[in-house]
Design an enzyme around this catalytic site. Structure first.
Site, PDB file in Angstrom:
ATOM      1  N   LYS A 178       0.841  -1.205   0.000  1.00  0.00           N
ATOM      2  CA  LYS A 178       0.000   0.000   0.000  1.00  0.00           C
ATOM      3  C   LYS A 178       0.876   1.255   0.000  1.00  0.00           C
ATOM      4  O   LYS A 178       0.672   2.182  -0.763  1.00  0.00           O
ATOM      5  CB  LYS A 178      -0.917   0.006   1.227  1.00  0.00           C
ATOM      6  CG  LYS A 178      -2.048  -0.985   1.173  1.00  0.00           C
ATOM      7  CD  LYS A 178      -3.182  -0.613   0.253  1.00  0.00           C
ATOM      8  CE  LYS A 178      -3.227  -1.138  -1.130  1.00  0.00           C
ATOM      9  NZ  LYS A 178      -3.043  -2.513  -1.470  1.00  0.00           N
TER      10      LYS A 178
ATOM     11  N   LYS B  39      -5.467  -0.519 -12.780  1.00  0.00           N
ATOM     12  CA  LYS B  39      -6.342  -1.216 -11.834  1.00  0.00           C
ATOM     13  C   LYS B  39      -6.448  -2.699 -12.173  1.00  0.00           C
ATOM     14  O   LYS B  39      -6.563  -3.528 -11.294  1.00  0.00           O
ATOM     15  CB  LYS B  39      -7.742  -0.599 -11.834  1.00  0.00           C
ATOM     16  CG  LYS B  39      -8.708  -1.241 -10.844  1.00  0.00           C
ATOM     17  CD  LYS B  39      -8.212  -1.120  -9.409  1.00  0.00           C
ATOM     18  CE  LYS B  39      -9.139  -1.784  -8.420  1.00  0.00           C
ATOM     19  NZ  LYS B  39      -8.523  -1.839  -7.068  1.00  0.00           N
TER      20      LYS B  39
HETATM   21  C1  AGP Z   1      -3.005  -3.793  -5.163  1.00  0.00           C
HETATM   22  O1  AGP Z   1      -3.220  -2.601  -4.426  1.00  0.00           O
HETATM   23  C2  AGP Z   1      -2.611  -3.524  -6.602  1.00  0.00           C
HETATM   24  N1  AGP Z   1      -3.535  -2.689  -7.262  1.00  0.00           N
HETATM   25  C3  AGP Z   1      -2.328  -4.805  -7.372  1.00  0.00           C
HETATM   26  O2  AGP Z   1      -1.275  -5.468  -6.715  1.00  0.00           O
HETATM   27  C4  AGP Z   1      -3.520  -5.785  -7.504  1.00  0.00           C
HETATM   28  O3  AGP Z   1      -3.821  -6.358  -6.245  1.00  0.00           O
HETATM   29  C5  AGP Z   1      -3.108  -6.905  -8.468  1.00  0.00           C
HETATM   30  O4  AGP Z   1      -2.843  -6.332  -9.731  1.00  0.00           O
HETATM   31  C6  AGP Z   1      -4.185  -8.001  -8.626  1.00  0.00           C
HETATM   32  O5  AGP Z   1      -5.351  -7.445  -9.164  1.00  0.00           O
HETATM   33  P1  AGP Z   1      -6.689  -8.349  -9.161  1.00  0.00           P
HETATM   34  O6  AGP Z   1      -7.071  -8.586  -7.729  1.00  0.00           O
HETATM   35  O7  AGP Z   1      -7.714  -7.545  -9.912  1.00  0.00           O
HETATM   36  O8  AGP Z   1      -6.350  -9.641  -9.859  1.00  0.00           O
END
Ligand code: AGP
Length: 613
Positions: free
Chosen positions: A490, A608
């Site tokens: 984070k 995202k």
């Molecule tokens: C987490 O804060 C990030 N945005 C990133 O690590 C994310 O958790 C990861 O890309 C997995 O995404 P998802 O849960 O949509 O598969």
């Protein structure tokens, strides 16, 4: 990654497409553009940078028409620029394309087209698609057939949306492989196409999702869907419960802060309808888990990325401790190539907020190839992962817009806790009295998170003291080791401060060399099986003159005298501790990033949903 929006109907497409792209901004991008069929022919506006720059261009050079497509691009081939931004046109300008994904054989196709005399205006793989379609159009095929023949030549995971001046009454949309999805919105006398729901929901909640190797012909009155082999596919729109208002920031400055505070409601929703508190039972019907399957499961492989992976690490402790099932956790980008020792009696459990993460989907496919049962814990309704799985658990926390995942971290922790209780119950490894206690504890969770959230002012004071640090260590043990990893992720992903999560017991094997007055340590030290060890860890860090910020349980008397600051959490059953201890760390990262004036919801270089490898 990239965002796609298309509109066809009686209204002016321009504002609808632009506003739809705005609702997809969270997916991360570095340029944007749109094309509208106007009485003067197709008009295109493209701009590098954020959408407000494209908006300004459109205001200075207006365009209007009833058919339009738009795109936000996250550069893969060719640097972010106007010439590489989508939409892309064919040589004559009769075909206009927007595209998500990567055409893996685009160089060969580009060379083939160039040999036929094609001239290219950009460095992108996407432009090749427009040229290919035009090539087949010139051979007497109509737009649908020309698009179909061109798409069959593409290798890789792609989503493609096409319009043409030759047939201004339709949009052709197609989905190849697992690239970002294609969703069709069914309005009243108008239709939309998009790569994700938020672009559509303010116009309609009746939607249909394309499966891989399907294409749709979308006209103002409706859509027909077919396979790439032109076999008709019945179109059955579903009504999506997500409310576009829910996807707004409300009173909060950033989506991330809103979503941190939504966790009380989110956890209530993820539990709702799945627990009989009187009988002490859990129900996860969408998992399709029979007692026979529960007893047959030999091992569970959890696979995910980023924050979802950290949730998987907590899941290992829960499933092994409560259901007595062996669990292995592996990041999806490793799992997919590791030739994992998965057998048909195993489960591959994917965790994914978006349900569209390329590595996670590929890991699921690897599990499928090995004959395993596929489960998914996902948030996005209708996502790939949800539809690929044999059974799923929906996080049910509503759209998560901030790139940094928060409510989509605590929700799967509770989902994994419920899964462990259900599995233990069906496998006969969980005595009834223990099961009833675990279910009773679960009921406390939303309120415990609410109590942690109420201490935001105290967290802001710590954030003010930390906001200029250059590096930070997060340490935890046992079930809170993952909390250390998640807290560090984070901080690094939104404040750009280097932060590392570490098993606390490992400090003396190297990282303790990093400690000095400039490198604070965040120690997760709630009451629980590892508390005493964590107290001594705090003392060791202090002996090296490091500032220590401790996450501690209200009423703790040992830690305040030795730590420089305390982030208080309410007493919680240790199996649910990570749901609570992560909350101050989410707020800490948020406030540090906000105080540093950074783009909290759309951090640099991040998206995202990472729908490419
Ligand atoms: C987490 O804060 C990030 N945005 C990133 O690590 C994310 O958790 C990861 O890309 C997995 O995404 P998802 O849960 O949509 O598969």
């Amino acid at each position: 990654m990239c965002g796609i929006v298309g509109y066809i109907g009686p209204r002016n497409a321009t504002p609808i497409v632009l506003n739809g792209l705005k609702r997809l901004e969270y997916r991360g991008y570095d340029s944007a553009g749109l094309a509208v069929l106007t009485p003067q022919g197709v008009q295109v506006r493209r701009e590098v940078g954020k959408l407000h720059r494209l908006q300004a261009l459109v205001e200075s050079e207006p365009l209007a028409g009833n058919l339009g497509i738009g795109h936000t691009r996250w550069a893969t081939h060719g640097e972010p620029s106007r010439r590489n931004a989508h939409p892309h046109l064919s040589e004559t300008g009769k075909v206009v394309v927007v595209h998500n994904g990567i055409v893996e054989n685009f160089l060969a196709l580009r060379e083939e087209l160039a040999a036929e005399g094609a001239q290219f205006r950009s460095d992108t793989d996407s432009e090749v698609i427009a040229h290919l379609i035009e090539r087949f159009l010139s051979r007497e095929a109509d737009l649908v057939e020309a698009s179909r023949q061109a798409l069959q030549l593409l290798e890789g995971s792609n989503a493609v949306v096409v319009i043409s001046t030759l047939e201004p009454d339709k949009i052709v949309a197609a989905r190849l492989g697992n690239a970002g999805g294609v969703v069709i919105g069914f309005g009243e006398g108008e239709m939309l196409v998009a790569s994700d729901l938020p672009a559509i929901l303010e116009h309609t909640r009746r939607v249909a999702f394309l499966e891989p190797r399907q294409m749709a012909v979308v006209q103002a009155h409706g859509a027909e869907v077919m396979t790439l082999e032109r076999r008709p596919v019945p179109v059955q729109p579903t009504v999506v419960p997500w409310d576009p208002v829910a996807a707004e920031k409300g009173a909060y400055r950033h989506f991330m802060q809103k979503e941190i505070h939504e966790q009380v409601r989110g956890l209530t929703d993820t539990i709702a309808g799945r627990v009989d508190f009187e009988g002490g039972k859990v129900f996860l019907d969408s998992l399709n888990l029979t007692p026979a399957l529960a007893r047959r499961v030999r091992k569970i492989f959890i696979t995910a990325c980023g924050t979802a992976y950290h949730a998987g690490l907590v899941g290992k402790v829960l499933l092994e401790r409560i259901a007595r099932v062996p669990v292995e956790v592996m990041v999806a980008s490793e799992f997919r190539y590791a030739d994992p020792l998965v057998s048909p009696d195993d489960v591959v459990l994917a965790i994914s907020q978006s349900g569209e993460t390329a590595d996670t989907l590929a890991a699921m496919e690897e599990g499928r190839r090995k004959g395993a049962t596929l489960w998914a814990i996902v948030n996005a309704i209708g996502s790939q992962a949800m539809r690929m799985a044999d059974g799923y658990i929906s996080m049910q926390v509503g759209p998560e817009i901030g790139v940094a995942s928060t409510k989509a971290y605590t929700a799967p922790l509770v989902d994994l806790y419920m899964l462990a209780v259900l599995l233990g119950d069906l496998r006969g490894t969980l005595p009834e009295a223990e099961r009833r206690r675990l279910v009773k504890d679960l009921r406390l969770t939303p309120d415990l998170v609410g109590q942690a959230l109420a201490r935001e002012e105290e967290v802001m004071a710590v954030a003010r003291a930390m906001k200029e640090v250059r590096s930070c260590l997060y340490i935890g043990r046992g079930i809170d080791m993952a909390t250390a990893y998640e807290g560090a992720l984070k901080l690094k992903e939104i404040s750009y401060i280097h932060a590392e999560g570490y098993p606390a017991g490992e400090m003396k094997h190297g990282p303790i060399a990093l400690l000095d007055e400039e490198t604070p340590v965040v120690a997760i030290a709630p009451q629980g099986p590892w508390y005493d060890k964590m107290v001594s860890q705090v003392e060791q860090a202090k002996a090296r003159h490091a500032r220590v910020i401790a996450v501690a349980t209200e009423g703790d008397e040992l830690i305040p005298p030795i730590a420089d600051a305390v982030l208080w959490v309410p007493p919680a059953p240790w199996l649910l501790s990570p749901v609570v201890t992560v909350v101050p760390l989410q707020m800490l990262a948020y406030h540090i990033a906000a105080m540093r004036g950074l783009d909290v919801d759309q951090p640099r270089n991040l998206a995202k949903s990472v729908t490419v490898e």
